[in-house]
Every structure is written in structure tokens, then in C-alpha cells.
Design a protein around this motif. Structure first.
Motif, mmCIF file in Angstrom:
data_model
loop_
_atom_site.group_PDB
_atom_site.id
_atom_site.type_symbol
_atom_site.label_atom_id
_atom_site.label_comp_id
_atom_site.label_asym_id
_atom_site.label_seq_id
_atom_site.Cartn_x
_atom_site.Cartn_y
_atom_site.Cartn_z
ATOM 1 N N ALA A 1 -0.902 -1.383 -3.931
ATOM 2 C CA ALA A 1 0.255 -1.862 -4.944
ATOM 3 C C ALA A 1 1.078 -0.309 -4.742
ATOM 4 C CB ALA A 1 -0.132 -2.082 -6.105
ATOM 5 N N GLU A 2 2.199 -0.488 -5.038
ATOM 6 C CA GLU A 2 3.146 0.651 -5.174
ATOM 7 C C GLU A 2 2.673 1.574 -6.209
ATOM 8 O OE1 GLU A 2 7.409 0.340 -5.787
ATOM 9 O OE2 GLU A 2 7.382 -1.465 -4.223
ATOM 10 N N PRO A 3 2.599 2.923 -6.087
ATOM 11 C CA PRO A 3 2.102 3.763 -7.049
ATOM 12 C C PRO A 3 2.829 3.697 -8.338
ATOM 13 C CG PRO A 3 3.249 5.007 -5.234
ATOM 14 C CD PRO A 3 3.058 3.745 -4.819
ATOM 15 N N ALA A 4 2.434 4.150 -9.387
ATOM 16 C CA ALA A 4 3.130 3.851 -10.743
ATOM 17 C C ALA A 4 3.954 5.314 -10.995
ATOM 18 C CB ALA A 4 2.049 3.953 -11.919
#
Length: 156
Positions: free
Chosen positions: A34-37
Motif C-alpha cells: 500500500a502507499e506509505p503513510a
């Protein structure tokens, strides 16, 4: 020996199988991430609800009122017992050093009162502690009242 590992690795003419990934390519074997926070700020703060300033001010006024009531009544009892005129006479006799002398008397009386309060047992009721505190602070409250009523040089 056409099926040797070296040949499979560097054979450019033969295409690689469709669903296999080479052993050196570990990214293809990993599941999609997933996209990094977004990066967190270096500081964080929390909001803690507190009582409104009006409530704190009224509580402070109540504490001051209670203190003046207790110490004022103790000073009144000190004057009724005759301690006030004696202290006033000593303050008047000290002349220009009257304020310093009264402050010294007050410190000594206050220290003796705090030491006397150590004699009250810890298991005594709160009312007993309050009564002992009031009684022990009669001399110190009387010194403050005598200084307020007879400060030399104020009205000259």
C-alpha cells in the motif's frame, strides 16, 4: 546440457516462462504494498479539557476568602487574649526596623506553629487538624495584624 542453470540464466534467445520470476528479482515475488503513510510531524500535542478560567478564578477567590477568614479570626482571638497589644508595643519600640522585626517575629511564630502541628496524630479527624492549625497560627496571625495596624512611619 542445454538445460544447465548457467544457460538458463544467460540464454537470451530463449524467453523465460510466463509465470515464473527469476530468483534475483525479489520485488516481483512480494505482494503489492500500500502507499506509505505520510510522515508524522516531529511533535505531537494532545488537548486536555480543563475547567474554564472563571471556575478557577472563583476557586482561587474561595481559597483566599477561607484563608483570610481563618487567619483573621485567629488574629482577633490573639488580640482578645492580649497578645496583640504586646506585639504592637514591641513593634513600636523597634523604631525604623519595625517591619523587619515584625517579619522576623512572624517567621518564628509560623515555624513554631508548623512544628507544633507535627504533634497532632495523623489518624486524627480533619476537623481536629483544622482546629489545631487555627490554634497554632494564632501568634503568627496576630503578628501580621499588629504590623498592619501599627506600621510606624506609614502615616507621617
Amino acid at each position: 546440457m542445454a538445460d544447465d542453470w548457467w544457460d538458463r540464466l544467460y540464454d537470451e534467445e530463449r524467453p523465460a516462462p510466463a509465470k515464473t520470476t527469476p530468483w534475483w528479482n525479489t520485488r516481483a515475488a512480494r505482494p503489492a504494498e500500500a502507499e506509505p503513510a505520510p510522515p508524522q510531524p516531529a511533535f505531537q500535542f494532545t488537548v486536555t479539557p480543563t475547567a474554564p478560567a472563571a471556575d478557577r478564578a472563583s476557586a482561587r477567590r474561595a481559597r483566599y476568602r477561607w484563608w483570610f477568614l481563618r487567619r483573621g479570626s485567629a488574629a482577633g482571638v490573639g488580640y482578645l487574649l492580649g497578645l496583640g497589644p504586646v506585639i504592637q508595643g514591641r513593634i513600636h519600640e523597634s523604631g525604623n526596623g519595625a517591619v523587619g522585626f515584625a517579619f522576623l517575629l512572624w517567621i518564628v511564630a509560623w515555624l513554631l506553629a508548623t512544628k507544633a502541628l507535627n504533634l497532632v496524630p495523623a489518624r486524627a479527624t480533619e476537623e481536629a487538624h483544622l482546629a489545631a492549625d487555627w490554634l497554632a497560627h494564632i501568634p503568627s496571625a496576630t503578628v501580621l495584624a499588629a504590623l498592619a495596624l501599627n506600621t510606624p512611619g506609614v502615616l507621617q
